[in-house]
Design a protein around this motif. Sequence first.
Motif, PDB file in Angstrom:
ATOM      1  N   THR A 150      43.618  50.209  37.423  1.00 34.28           N
ATOM      2  CA  THR A 150      44.552  49.533  35.993  1.00 34.28           C
ATOM      3  C   THR A 150      43.911  49.832  34.687  1.00 34.28           C
ATOM      4  O   THR A 150      43.093  49.978  34.747  1.00 34.28           O
ATOM      5  CB  THR A 150      45.249  48.026  35.946  1.00 34.28           C
ATOM      6  N   ASP A 151      45.086  50.447  34.226  1.00 26.34           N
ATOM      7  CA  ASP A 151      43.946  50.263  32.658  1.00 26.34           C
ATOM      8  C   ASP A 151      43.485  49.420  31.485  1.00 26.34           C
ATOM      9  O   ASP A 151      43.031  49.674  30.168  1.00 26.34           O
ATOM     10  CB  ASP A 151      45.129  51.426  31.793  1.00 26.34           C
ATOM     11  N   ASP A 152      43.650  47.855  32.191  1.00 25.82           N
ATOM     12  CA  ASP A 152      42.684  46.765  31.312  1.00 25.82           C
ATOM     13  C   ASP A 152      41.630  46.828  31.043  1.00 25.82           C
ATOM     14  O   ASP A 152      41.186  47.662  31.837  1.00 25.82           O
ATOM     15  CB  ASP A 152      43.667  45.445  31.940  1.00 25.82           C
ATOM     16  N   GLY A 153      41.288  46.398  29.676  1.00 28.58           N
ATOM     17  CA  GLY A 153      39.783  45.846  29.429  1.00 28.58           C
ATOM     18  C   GLY A 153      39.263  45.052  30.605  1.00 28.58           C
ATOM     19  O   GLY A 153      39.821  44.069  31.229  1.00 28.58           O
ATOM     20  N   PRO A 154      37.889  44.549  30.054  1.00 27.23           N
ATOM     21  CA  PRO A 154      37.276  43.960  30.542  1.00 27.23           C
ATOM     22  C   PRO A 154      38.246  42.417  31.048  1.00 27.23           C
ATOM     23  O   PRO A 154      38.404  42.127  29.743  1.00 27.23           O
ATOM     24  CB  PRO A 154      36.042  43.652  30.027  1.00 27.23           C
ATOM     25  N   THR A 155      37.810  41.701  32.124  1.00 24.96           N
ATOM     26  CA  THR A 155      38.432  40.486  31.864  1.00 24.96           C
ATOM     27  C   THR A 155      37.002  39.534  32.713  1.00 24.96           C
ATOM     28  O   THR A 155      37.558  38.585  31.844  1.00 24.96           O
ATOM     29  CB  THR A 155      39.390  40.574  32.952  1.00 24.96           C
ATOM     30  N   GLY A 156      36.027  40.530  32.888  1.00 22.73           N
ATOM     31  CA  GLY A 156      35.564  39.580  33.012  1.00 22.73           C
ATOM     32  C   GLY A 156      35.322  38.254  34.367  1.00 22.73           C
ATOM     33  O   GLY A 156      34.126  37.675  33.659  1.00 22.73           O
ATOM     34  N   GLU A 157      36.534  38.759  34.721  1.00 24.58           N
ATOM     35  CA  GLU A 157      36.593  37.965  35.977  1.00 24.58           C
ATOM     36  C   GLU A 157      36.726  38.588  37.165  1.00 24.58           C
ATOM     37  O   GLU A 157      37.626  38.881  37.456  1.00 24.58           O
ATOM     38  CB  GLU A 157      37.711  37.192  36.290  1.00 24.58           C
ATOM     39  N   VAL A 158      35.788  38.503  38.452  1.00 24.39           N
ATOM     40  CA  VAL A 158      35.417  39.576  39.111  1.00 24.39           C
ATOM     41  C   VAL A 158      35.567  39.056  40.890  1.00 24.39           C
ATOM     42  O   VAL A 158      34.577  38.065  40.437  1.00 24.39           O
ATOM     43  CB  VAL A 158      34.779  41.235  38.908  1.00 24.39           C
ATOM     44  N   VAL A 159      35.598  39.258  41.322  1.00 30.98           N
ATOM     45  CA  VAL A 159      35.148  39.427  43.356  1.00 30.98           C
ATOM     46  C   VAL A 159      35.060  39.970  43.420  1.00 30.98           C
ATOM     47  O   VAL A 159      34.998  41.974  43.656  1.00 30.98           O
ATOM     48  CB  VAL A 159      36.338  38.922  43.434  1.00 30.98           C
ATOM     49  N   LEU A 160      33.371  40.106  43.808  1.00 36.17           N
ATOM     50  CA  LEU A 160      32.790  41.395  44.682  1.00 36.17           C
ATOM     51  C   LEU A 160      32.456  40.990  46.941  1.00 36.17           C
ATOM     52  O   LEU A 160      32.532  39.745  46.535  1.00 36.17           O
ATOM     53  CB  LEU A 160      31.624  41.586  43.856  1.00 36.17           C
ATOM     54  N   GLY A 161      32.895  41.941  46.726  1.00 40.67           N
ATOM     55  CA  GLY A 161      32.503  41.856  48.657  1.00 40.67           C
ATOM     56  C   GLY A 161      33.493  41.290  49.507  1.00 40.67           C
ATOM     57  O   GLY A 161      34.883  41.909  48.822  1.00 40.67           O
ATOM     58  N   ASP A 162      33.576  40.952  50.725  1.00 35.93           N
ATOM     59  CA  ASP A 162      34.257  40.474  51.528  1.00 35.93           C
ATOM     60  C   ASP A 162      34.724  39.626  51.245  1.00 35.93           C
ATOM     61  O   ASP A 162      36.527  40.105  51.972  1.00 35.93           O
ATOM     62  CB  ASP A 162      33.816  40.154  52.696  1.00 35.93           C
ATOM     63  N   GLU A 163      35.673  39.082  50.044  1.00 38.57           N
ATOM     64  CA  GLU A 163      36.558  37.819  49.979  1.00 38.57           C
ATOM     65  C   GLU A 163      37.537  39.134  49.072  1.00 38.57           C
ATOM     66  O   GLU A 163      38.440  38.497  48.543  1.00 38.57           O
ATOM     67  CB  GLU A 163      35.616  37.324  48.653  1.00 38.57           C
ATOM     68  N   VAL A 164      37.395  40.376  48.263  1.00 38.65           N
ATOM     69  CA  VAL A 164      38.268  41.424  48.140  1.00 38.65           C
ATOM     70  C   VAL A 164      39.532  41.604  48.970  1.00 38.65           C
ATOM     71  O   VAL A 164      39.823  41.601  49.889  1.00 38.65           O
ATOM     72  CB  VAL A 164      37.208  42.297  47.550  1.00 38.65           C
ATOM     73  N   ASP A 165      40.265  41.231  48.192  1.00 38.95           N
ATOM     74  CA  ASP A 165      42.071  41.473  48.781  1.00 38.95           C
ATOM     75  C   ASP A 165      42.302  43.208  48.615  1.00 38.95           C
ATOM     76  O   ASP A 165      42.231  43.185  47.576  1.00 38.95           O
ATOM     77  CB  ASP A 165      42.936  40.798  47.758  1.00 38.95           C
TER      78      ASP A 165
END
Length: 198
Positions: A150-165
Motif C-alpha cells: 500500500t502507499d501508506d507511510g511507516p506504521t512501525g508495526e510489522v510482522v516478519l517471518g513465518d507468521e506473515v499472512d
Amino acid sequence: MKILVAGATGNTGLRLTQELKDRGHDPVALVRESSDTSALPDGVETRLGDLADLDQGVTHGCEAVVFAAGSGGDTSEEMTDKIDRDGAIRLIELCEQSDVRRFVMLSSVGADDPDPEGELAHYLKAKHDADERLKQSPLDYAILRPVSLTDDGPTGEVVLGDEVDPQAKAARGDVAVLLADATLQDEWTGRIALMQST
C-alpha cells in the motif's frame, strides 16, 4: 555510506532514499534519462543508468546497493524479465566486479516458490531467479519479501517471518524502513524475510 538505489524514483524507492538520507548516509539515485527526479530529496546524487542496459561503472564508489525497482505485475513478460530478472542479475554481477560488498533485494512474497498457475506467475518467477542468483553471490545480502504493498507511510508495526499472512498488506513506508535497516545493520546479512504491516 554511499548507497546506490535502483528504483529510487518509484513509490518505495523515494521513501527509501529519504530514509537513508535522514539516517545520515549518501543515497545515490539510479535514474533513466526520462525519470522524473523532482520528488527526490534535495542534494541527492543521481546517476544515469537503465536497468535494461547497465554500464560497467554504475556502482563506482558505492559500498552497498539496494534493488528497489520493479516492472510491476502489469507489464509485458519481456519487460518483467528485462527489469526484475536480468536487470537485477546484471546489477549483482557489477557489484561482484566492484568494491560493493552489500546488496539488498526488494523481492515479493511468493518468490521462494512461484505458483506457475498464479496471476503473478511470470513476475514471481523473475523475482525468484534474481533472488537465487543473489544467494549464490559472495556479496553480503539480504532479501525482503513483503506482501501486497500500500502507499501508506511507516506504521512501525510489522510482522516478519513465518507468521506473515500472505493475504495481508505491507505499507511502503515500513518497507522503506526495513530496506534501510537491511542495508545498514549486520544482523540482516544473509537474511530472507517475509514481511507485512499490522
